[in-house]
Design a protein around this motif. Structure first.
Motif, PDB file in Angstrom:
ATOM      1  N   VAL A 225       0.854  -1.186   0.000  1.00 44.40           N
ATOM      2  CA  VAL A 225       0.000   0.000   0.000  1.00 44.40           C
ATOM      3  C   VAL A 225       0.890   1.237   0.000  1.00 44.40           C
ATOM      4  CG1 VAL A 225      -1.799   1.284   1.215  1.00 44.40           C
ATOM      5  CG2 VAL A 225      -1.798  -1.235   1.249  1.00 44.40           C
ATOM      6  N   VAL A 226       0.613   2.150  -0.937  1.00 43.73           N
ATOM      7  CA  VAL A 226       1.416   3.371  -1.048  1.00 43.73           C
ATOM      8  C   VAL A 226       0.567   4.576  -0.666  1.00 43.73           C
ATOM      9  CG1 VAL A 226       2.834   4.810  -2.545  1.00 43.73           C
ATOM     10  CG2 VAL A 226       2.759   2.343  -2.915  1.00 43.73           C
ATOM     11  N   ASP A 227       1.020   5.290   0.333  1.00 40.41           N
ATOM     12  CA  ASP A 227       0.414   6.568   0.724  1.00 40.41           C
ATOM     13  C   ASP A 227       1.363   7.658   0.243  1.00 40.41           C
ATOM     14  OD1 ASP A 227      -0.488   8.885   1.929  1.00 40.41           O
ATOM     15  OD2 ASP A 227      -1.052   7.885   3.792  1.00 40.41           O
ATOM     16  N   PHE A 228       0.870   8.513  -0.692  1.00 43.10           N
ATOM     17  CA  PHE A 228       1.743   9.510  -1.323  1.00 43.10           C
ATOM     18  C   PHE A 228       1.900  10.781  -0.494  1.00 43.10           C
ATOM     19  CE2 PHE A 228       0.670   6.721  -4.809  1.00 43.10           C
ATOM     20  CZ  PHE A 228       1.871   6.612  -5.483  1.00 43.10           C
ATOM     21  N   GLY A 229       1.232  10.845   0.637  1.00 44.50           N
ATOM     22  CA  GLY A 229       1.485  11.936   1.580  1.00 44.50           C
ATOM     23  C   GLY A 229       0.872  13.265   1.234  1.00 44.50           C
ATOM     24  N   ASP A 230      -0.054  13.289   0.272  1.00 44.23           N
ATOM     25  CA  ASP A 230      -0.677  14.561  -0.112  1.00 44.23           C
ATOM     26  C   ASP A 230      -2.162  14.600   0.195  1.00 44.23           C
ATOM     27  OD1 ASP A 230      -1.478  12.699  -1.970  1.00 44.23           O
ATOM     28  OD2 ASP A 230      -1.117  13.969  -3.728  1.00 44.23           O
TER      29      ASP A 230
END
Length: 501
Positions: A91-96
């Motif tokens: 799972v990738v959370d792009f932080g935006d």
């Protein structure tokens, strides 16, 4: 948890068994080597053993080495590629603030960050998921720099003569500023220059003029403009749909505004704005121009507009500009002269003692001068010089072209008919000086002056000879005043004016 590999035969055999299981799961050769040669030091891979041994292969671990975040396109498109083994998904959370993206092992995921900010910092978090294993989490801080891709199209350049255009910004610009706007000058492959302003969600695009523009005197004292022209391009998907333009008069602290101008999506839009009526108050002078989002407009993506061709056309009228030649060749010079000289005459300090209003100055003023090598007529050559200035007059109205001339009386071989100065009015405008010379005979009025008494200072009252040529403006209103000399010695003119009758 992290394991250390002891370099014993028994342990190596165990590792080989593990490696065989990992190979079945698709890990590459570099990871195999890394597992073998990790000796008494902690290895670089994060591995997690099964949380519950029952029902799980206790000889297998979930491995998460690292991930890359590569930028592409305009700089905001980021591709995240984790290096994992033995996991189901990550799972990738792009932080935006966008929703995290779940992707299966071995695949990359792509995210396009917002273009609103020119540069922004984010933290990307990648979490592995594997049945029976604890999550593994890695983070990476990145800076996303967005580059606006400039357009390749350009607006048509103004067709009016250079001296009929007060140029604020066209292909050759005044010095500009872009205070707080991120504005920049774009040079296209063709060499054409454009102004680009971005992030108009809340910022403004500012053009700072090198000098204050006094509208009534934009071209010359008493010769001004009534209209200001703009060409603006916006792609609504990445730009704005409504535009506000403000002309700032810093001297008098007055802002002249016009709001909610409609732009055309993906095309150049031209505006010809009346300086007396289109703005919130009549414009008498200004020193900067502000571009921003219209009050009811929408800004999308990086909210970019491109601006070109900011200029003011000369007001229609009968005023000859620089008729006293105090500014040397200004407004008399040709832009194009095929096989000829674009210079109109030689500047001189031997002009009349009288100014253009008829007042005795008590001494010589500047004037226009022709030497023998610059003569036209039957002495025409590639070095001949012809003074030329265009006017737009009231069709059918009567006018008088007035000027003074003087010719040196020194000895010399005169042309047939004698040395002379010629003044005339052409009934149209010409782009090429050679065409105008070829059509001298097709004129509205013509005078050849043969009086040769010396320089202005040698003539009666230092005045020279006064010439007045009456003419009627054609239906087009377009006329051009033209002068040349045919003489073996110097000849002069001064104080040229066109007077309405």
């Amino acid at each position: 948890m992290l394991y250390k590999v002891k370099q014993t035969l028994t342990e190596i055999n165990k590792q080989i068994n593990k490696i065989m299981n990992l190979i079945k799961k698709g890990i590459g050769a570099l990871l195999v080597i890394g597992l073998i040669i990790a000796c008494d030091e902690e290895d670089e891979f994060t591995r997690v053993a099964p949380e519950v041994s029952s029902g799980a292969d206790s000889s297998t671990t979930a491995v998460f080495s690292s991930f890359s975040a590569e930028a592409s396109g305009d700089g905001t498109i980021i591709t995240v590629s984790p290096l994992t083994v033995g996991v189901d998904t990550y799972v990738v959370d792009f932080g935006d603030g966008s929703n995290p993206v779940t992707t299966v092992q071995g695949e990359s995921t792509i995210h396009d960050y917002s273009n609103v900010e020119e540069s922004a910092d984010y933290t990307i978090t990648v979490t592995t998921k594997a049945d029976g294993y604890a999550d593994i989490v890695k983070t990476q801080d990145i800076t996303v720099d967005h580059t606006v891709e400039s357009i390749e199209t350009a607006a048509d350049s103004p067709t009016a003569k250079q001296y009929n255009i007060f140029n604020i910004y066209t292909d050759s610009s005044f010095p500009i500023g872009a205070d707080g706007s991120g504005g920049k000058e774009v040079i296209q492959d063709s060499g054409n220059t454009l102004l680009e302003f971005s992030r108009l969600h809340s910022e403004t695009g500012v053009v700072e003029l090198s000098d204050e523009v006094v509208v009534a005197d934009a071209f010359y004292s008493g010769v001004g403009a009534e209209v200001i022209h703009f060409d603006v391009y916006s792609d609504f998907a990445t730009g704005i749909d409504k535009l506000k333009i403000t002309l700032v008069d810093g001297t008098n602290t007055v802002n002249h505004e016009i709001d909610d101008l409609d732009l055309t999506d993906g095309e150049w839009t031209s505006f010809d704005l009346d300086l007396a009526s289109d703005f919130s108050s009549p414009v008498s002078q200004f020193d900067s121009i502000i571009f921003e989002l219209g009050a009811t407009g929408t800004a999308n993506d990086h909210a970019t507009i491109t601006v070109d061709n900011i200029y003011m056309p000369r007001t229609t009228g009968s005023t000859i500009i620089n008729g006293d030649f105090e500014d040397n060749q200004d407004f008399w010079k040709w832009q194009t002269f095929t096989d000829g000289d674009t210079n109109p005459f030689g500047s001189s300090s031997d002009g009349s003692d009288f100014d253009i209003d008829g007042n005795d100055t008590g001494g010589k003023t500047r004037g226009a001068k022709w030497s023998s090598s610059q003569s036209g007529g039957e002495l025409r050559s590639s070095s001949s010089r012809y003074a030329y200035q265009e006017l737009i007059l009231t069709p059918g109205a009567n006018y008088v072209l007035e000027y003074q001339y003087a010719i040196k009386d020194d000895s010399g071989t005169d042309p047939i008919g004698g040395r002379n100065v010629v003044g005339l009015i052409l009934g149209e405008h010409y782009d090429d000086g050679a065409d105008a010379v070829d059509n001298i005979g097709d004129n509205l009025g013509f005078h050849e002056g043969f009086i040769a008494e010396g320089k202005f200072s040698d003539t009666t009252d230092d005045f020279g000879t006064l010439v007045q040529i009456p003419f009627t403006a054609p239906d087009s209103g377009e006329v051009a005043v033209m002068f040349y000399a045919v003489t073996p010695k110097d000849a002069y003119i001064d104080n040229v004016k066109v007077i309405a009758q």
